[in-house]
Design an enzyme around this catalytic site. Structure first.
Site, mmCIF file in Angstrom:
data_model
loop_
_atom_site.group_PDB
_atom_site.id
_atom_site.type_symbol
_atom_site.label_atom_id
_atom_site.label_comp_id
_atom_site.label_asym_id
_atom_site.label_seq_id
_atom_site.Cartn_x
_atom_site.Cartn_y
_atom_site.Cartn_z
ATOM 1 N N LEU A 120 -5.312 -4.855 13.494
ATOM 2 C CA LEU A 120 -3.541 -5.335 13.014
ATOM 3 C C LEU A 120 -4.586 -3.791 12.019
ATOM 4 O O LEU A 120 -5.519 -4.029 11.360
ATOM 5 C CB LEU A 120 -3.610 -6.039 12.805
ATOM 6 N N HIS A 130 -10.911 -10.334 4.342
ATOM 7 C CA HIS A 130 -11.852 -9.869 4.428
ATOM 8 C C HIS A 130 -13.207 -9.997 4.280
ATOM 9 O O HIS A 130 -14.575 -9.190 3.771
ATOM 10 C CB HIS A 130 -11.937 -8.273 3.865
ATOM 11 N N ASP A 179 1.776 -6.480 2.796
ATOM 12 C CA ASP A 179 0.688 -5.315 2.531
ATOM 13 C C ASP A 179 1.284 -4.327 3.967
ATOM 14 O O ASP A 179 0.452 -3.313 5.181
ATOM 15 C CB ASP A 179 0.370 -6.622 3.664
ATOM 16 N N GLU A 187 -8.004 -3.775 -3.631
ATOM 17 C CA GLU A 187 -8.245 -4.824 -2.001
ATOM 18 C C GLU A 187 -10.267 -3.466 -1.958
ATOM 19 O O GLU A 187 -9.297 -2.752 -1.530
ATOM 20 C CB GLU A 187 -7.410 -4.628 -1.184
ATOM 21 N N HIS A 212 -3.456 -12.063 2.330
ATOM 22 C CA HIS A 212 -3.677 -12.566 4.135
ATOM 23 C C HIS A 212 -3.736 -13.518 4.456
ATOM 24 O O HIS A 212 -4.583 -13.112 5.564
ATOM 25 C CB HIS A 212 -3.099 -10.849 4.795
ATOM 26 N N ASP A 241 5.897 -11.491 9.038
ATOM 27 C CA ASP A 241 6.733 -10.348 10.007
ATOM 28 C C ASP A 241 6.388 -11.022 11.845
ATOM 29 O O ASP A 241 7.163 -9.763 12.161
ATOM 30 C CB ASP A 241 5.669 -9.076 9.739
ATOM 31 N N ASN A 295 -5.666 -13.646 8.028
ATOM 32 C CA ASN A 295 -6.220 -12.662 8.795
ATOM 33 C C ASN A 295 -7.279 -11.971 7.647
ATOM 34 O O ASN A 295 -7.774 -12.213 6.581
ATOM 35 C CB ASN A 295 -4.092 -11.753 8.316
ATOM 36 N N HIS A 315 0.646 -1.194 -0.126
ATOM 37 C CA HIS A 315 -0.065 0.360 0.862
ATOM 38 C C HIS A 315 0.469 1.401 -0.051
ATOM 39 O O HIS A 315 0.105 2.434 -0.466
ATOM 40 C CB HIS A 315 -0.756 -0.187 1.079
#
Length: 387
Positions: free
Chosen positions: A309, A197, A276, A131, A218, A250, A221, A64
């Protein structure tokens, strides 16, 4: 015409590292010589790799921002800054990634990416990853709920027209009204339909995969978690051979044991390392605006005020290092950052060390720090120039 010998390097082989040299001519790899193999070509210049690790340029399909710049700024300068920051981290190609926004802001972002494509100062723009905004508010994560909406085919047609051939991936929640229609639309046009999402059940995810969805953004998540009576998206993806998954390695978004689980289930060809990253990448701790939210970065972890997050600050070379430290063999970890994303988004000639491949190359030391980055045979970042 220009040519370069890159000598005295270690390269990923089949399960192990091998020593060798690479000959580059006019932006492409002309020859790869390992374990004492030699060739007589003369070159305009020679680079001594000092026995360090040479890998293909890494490819980030989900980023991003960086260095205080956000792709949603809608300016060419922001896209150029991200390109330069990517090169410093060993990333040579990327998908410029949006967040949920108004249609006007999204179209402005697309225009800025189109304007910079072909004129990048560092990493090349491989395309666009949209996204949102067709995401489920129940699993919104850091996505701004005021912009979330159901799939709108007329709007999607406009987005696709603006993007042209750069549109490579769209992340959506397929369980929303119109979600499966959008999956079919994208699949019919060769655009990757990715899921995240999303509160999709196992059954809903399986239906989306049957309709052409082929990627999980991701993974773990922003989606319904695994439960032994409600397996959800992740288990559905594990069962579908054609489905690839993103991993934010990460050590915040995924525990190392989950990294190893993804590797066992999907392998190095269907597991893709991503950052991300938001604009804090390369800057560190502080307060930033991202997706219409105030985001606090502390000790490298980006969160909203409620602790959610909010993307990451990890770089591609750091993600590679953490993947190896999670117990993944170096050669396979490199494939997840290079060849796998290249194949998934259709970048022929990238992500590999082979004759006729693009000379997108990165030299790393034993701490996976980037010593230099080459794009199409030209060094666009060198650590020795940063003193």
């Amino acid at each position: 015409m220009s040519s370069t010998w890159i000598r005295n390097v270690r390269m990923p082989g089949k399960g192990e590292l091998v020593s060798g040299n690479i000959f580059v001519r006019d932006g492409r790899i002309e020859g790869v010589f390992i374990n004492g193999e030699t060739a007589s070509q003369q070159a305009d210049q020679e680079i001594d790799g000092g026995g360090q690790l040479l890998i293909p340029g890494m490819i980030d399909v989900h980023i991003h921002g960086a260095d205080g710049f956000d792709m949603m700024d809608g300016t060419a300068a922001s896209v150029e800054a991200v390109s330069a920051a990517c090169a410093r981290s060993g990333c040579t190609s990327f998908l410029a990634t949006s967040v949920s926004s108004s249609l006007e802001d999204l179209l402005r972002m697309i225009d800025s990416v189109v304007a910079v494509t072909g004129h990048e100062p560092g990493a090349r723009i491989a395309g666009l990853h949209i996204e949102g905004p067709y995401l489920n508010a129940k699993r919104k994560g850091m996505q701004n709920e005021r912009y979330l909406r159901h799939p709108d085919m007329e709007e999607m047609e406009l987005i696709a027209k603006k993007s042209g051939p750069l549109l490579r991936m769209v992340t959506l929640a397929p369980e929303l009204p119109g979600g499966l229609e959008l999956v079919r639309y994208l699949n019919n046009r060769g655009i990757i339909a990715a899921i995240a999402h999303s509160d999709a059940t196992y059954e809903q995810a399986k239906e989306a995969f049957r309709e052409g969805a082929s990627h999980v953004t991701h993974c773990f998540n922003g989606m319904r978690p695994i439960h032994h009576r409600d397996p959800g998206i992740v288990v559905a993806a594990f069962e579908e051979e054609h489905v690839s998954v993103q991993a934010i390695v990460d050590h915040v978004h995924l525990h190392p044991a989950i990294v190893r689980l993804l590797y066992r289930e999907k392998g190095p060809d269907k597991m893709v390392l991503v950052t991300d990253a938001l604009q804090a990448m390369g800057l560190g701790d502080g307060t930033y605006m991202f997706g219409g939210h105030a985001v606090t970065v502390k000790d490298g972890v980006a969160t909203l005020q409620d602790g959610t997050l909010a993307s990451s600050t990890v770089t591609m070379n750091e993600a590679l290092a953490k993947t190896v430290r999670s117990g993944i063999p170096v050669s396979d970890a490199v494939r997840m950052a290079t060849e796998a994303p290249a194949n998934i988004i259709g970048l022929s000639g990238k992500g590999k060390l082979a004759p006729q491949a693009d000379a997108d190359l990165v030299l790393l030391n034993d701490r996976f720090e980037v010593l230099w980055t080459m794009v199409s045979g030209r060094i666009v970042f060198a650590k020795w120039d940063q003193s």
